[in-house]
Write an enzyme that holds these catalytic residues in place. Structure first.
Site, PDB file in Angstrom:
ATOM      1  CG  ASN A  51      -1.675   1.260   1.433  1.00  0.00           C
ATOM      2  OD1 ASN A  51      -1.822   2.048   0.495  1.00  0.00           O
ATOM      3  ND2 ASN A  51      -2.184   1.476   2.634  1.00  0.00           N
ATOM      4  CD1 TRP A  52       3.355   0.931  -2.926  1.00  0.00           C
ATOM      5  CD2 TRP A  52       3.395   2.132  -4.814  1.00  0.00           C
ATOM      6  NE1 TRP A  52       3.984   0.184  -3.891  1.00  0.00           N
ATOM      7  CE2 TRP A  52       4.022   0.899  -5.056  1.00  0.00           C
ATOM      8  CE3 TRP A  52       3.302   3.059  -5.860  1.00  0.00           C
ATOM      9  CZ2 TRP A  52       4.566   0.569  -6.306  1.00  0.00           C
ATOM     10  CZ3 TRP A  52       3.833   2.727  -7.101  1.00  0.00           C
ATOM     11  CH2 TRP A  52       4.464   1.499  -7.309  1.00  0.00           C
ATOM     12  CE  LYS A  53       0.372   3.364   4.721  1.00  0.00           C
ATOM     13  NZ  LYS A  53       0.456   3.475   6.155  1.00  0.00           N
ATOM     14  CG  HIS A  90      -5.383   1.852   5.345  1.00  0.00           C
ATOM     15  ND1 HIS A  90      -4.892   2.803   6.214  1.00  0.00           N
ATOM     16  CD2 HIS A  90      -4.398   0.943   5.175  1.00  0.00           C
ATOM     17  CE1 HIS A  90      -3.646   2.480   6.538  1.00  0.00           C
ATOM     18  NE2 HIS A  90      -3.323   1.360   5.923  1.00  0.00           N
ATOM     19  CD  GLU A  95      -2.406   5.481   6.878  1.00  0.00           C
ATOM     20  OE1 GLU A  95      -2.440   5.583   5.641  1.00  0.00           O
ATOM     21  OE2 GLU A  95      -1.452   4.960   7.486  1.00  0.00           O
ATOM     22  CD  GLU A 146      -3.083  -2.642   7.433  1.00  0.00           C
ATOM     23  OE1 GLU A 146      -2.021  -2.911   6.879  1.00  0.00           O
ATOM     24  OE2 GLU A 146      -3.683  -1.571   7.269  1.00  0.00           O
ATOM     25  N   GLY A 199       3.150   1.898  10.684  1.00  0.00           N
ATOM     26  CA  GLY A 199       4.124   2.967  10.501  1.00  0.00           C
ATOM     27  C   GLY A 199       4.869   3.351  11.774  1.00  0.00           C
ATOM     28  CB  SER A 209       5.888  -2.253  11.763  1.00  0.00           C
ATOM     29  OG  SER A 209       5.511  -0.902  12.016  1.00  0.00           O
ATOM     30  N   GLY A 244       3.129  -1.198   4.206  1.00  0.00           N
ATOM     31  CA  GLY A 244       3.228   0.225   3.906  1.00  0.00           C
ATOM     32  C   GLY A 244       4.654   0.602   3.545  1.00  0.00           C
ATOM     33  N   GLY A 245       5.386   1.128   4.522  1.00  0.00           N
ATOM     34  CA  GLY A 245       6.716   1.691   4.289  1.00  0.00           C
ATOM     35  C   GLY A 245       7.669   0.796   3.510  1.00  0.00           C
TER      36      GLY A 245
HETATM   37  C1  PEP Z   1      -0.322   0.045   6.267  1.00  0.00           C
HETATM   38  O1  PEP Z   1      -0.540   1.234   6.389  1.00  0.00           O
HETATM   39  O2  PEP Z   1      -1.151  -0.669   5.664  1.00  0.00           O
HETATM   40  C2  PEP Z   1       0.885  -0.510   6.863  1.00  0.00           C
HETATM   41  C3  PEP Z   1       0.882  -1.749   7.228  1.00  0.00           C
HETATM   42  O3  PEP Z   1       1.940   0.349   7.010  1.00  0.00           O
HETATM   43  P1  PEP Z   1       3.407  -0.018   7.580  1.00  0.00           P
HETATM   44  O4  PEP Z   1       3.825  -1.313   6.925  1.00  0.00           O
HETATM   45  O5  PEP Z   1       4.254   1.129   7.175  1.00  0.00           O
HETATM   46  O6  PEP Z   1       3.260  -0.176   9.056  1.00  0.00           O
END
Ligand code: PEP
Length: 259
Positions: A10-12, A98, A100, A170, A176, A216, A237-238
């Protein structure tokens, strides 16, 4: 029951179209040896970079998803995107719910349900996200919150609908932050989620549904998380923002899944 793992990035709100093209081109080379029979690999760029990502992924084992979709076919919904717009671009997966979106954009269990239903009707696979906040976990309300999100998001769907749903667990406190749920903690929660799906839809659906972990996830913890019996992939994510780290995570996830 063996379930094919699904690892999605997920590149956001990151990457321009040109950056997306470069990332996917690099990723294609790095994961070309991962058999599609073992894992689905998905990237979810922002809307403006989807076309470039689809073009760069053509002919590879990488699929492209979107980060959201609206439930109406068209109309006065400023800032939203429709099923047909995403289909035309070659999108195959959609993320809904999600944290966010829930936290910053007023997404509710009801709107998550509407978006998920529209995406299913449009023929997409949906990664529907659920998860508790730190405060909810610390006050022992994790199960209650997840049950509410599952009932609100999935209520009214049929077993056939559920074939195209992937759940992404999640924990909000792990997104993050660098804090990952321990494999034991994640497995316990995934088992609860599968149990709730069983109560809602029966054994067959519960046995088949794939539940990704997100929060993470890194190359270094993917294998041990994926070794847990109820963890069937990751939403990343990251770590998905760089081709080399995402590819390493995908390969470690496949090795952990016992395929
Ligand atoms: C996400 O936002 O879906 C996520 C899992 O982010 P991260 O891997 O950066 O924690």
């Amino acid at each position: 029951m063996s379930r094919k793992i699904v690892v999605a990035g997920n590149w956001k709100m990151n990457k321009t179209a040109a950056e997306a093209e470069a990332l996917v081109k690099e990723l294609v080379g790095l994961v070309s040896d991962v058999c599609p029979c073992k894992a689905e690999i998905v990237v979810c760029p922002p809307f403006t970079a989807i076309a470039a990502a689809v073009k760069a992924a053509k002919g590879s084992n990488i699929k492209v998803g979107a980060q959201n979709v609206h439930w109406e076919a068209s109309g006065a919904y400023t800032g939203e995107i429709s099923v047909s717009m995403l289909k035309e671009l070659g999108v195959e997966y959609v993320i809904t719910g999600h944290s966010e979106r829930r936290q910053y954009f007023g997404e509710t269990d009801h709107t998550v349900h509407l978006r998920t239903a529209a995406a299913l009707a449009g023929g997409f696979k949906v990664m529907m996200c659920i998860g508790e906040t730190l405060e909810e976990r610390e006050s022992n309300r994790t199960a209650e919150v997840l049950d509410r999100q599952l009932e609100g998001g999935l209520g009214g769907f049929t077993a056939a609908d559920m074939e195209n749903i992937i759940l992404a667990y999640e924990p909000v406190w792990a997104i993050g932050t660098g804090k990952t749920a321990t494999p034991e903690m994640a497995e316990e929660t995934h088992r609860h989620i599968r149990g709730k799906v069983r109560a809602m839809f029966g054994d067959e659906v519960a046995g088949k549904i794939r539940i990704q972990y997100g929060g993470s996830m890194k190359p270094g913890n993917a294998a041990e998380l994926l070794a847990c019996p109820d963890i069937d992939g990751g939403l990343i994510g990251g770590t998905a923002l760089k081709a080399d780290s995402f590819a390493e995570l995908v390969k470690n996830a496949v090795s952990g899944s016992g395929c």
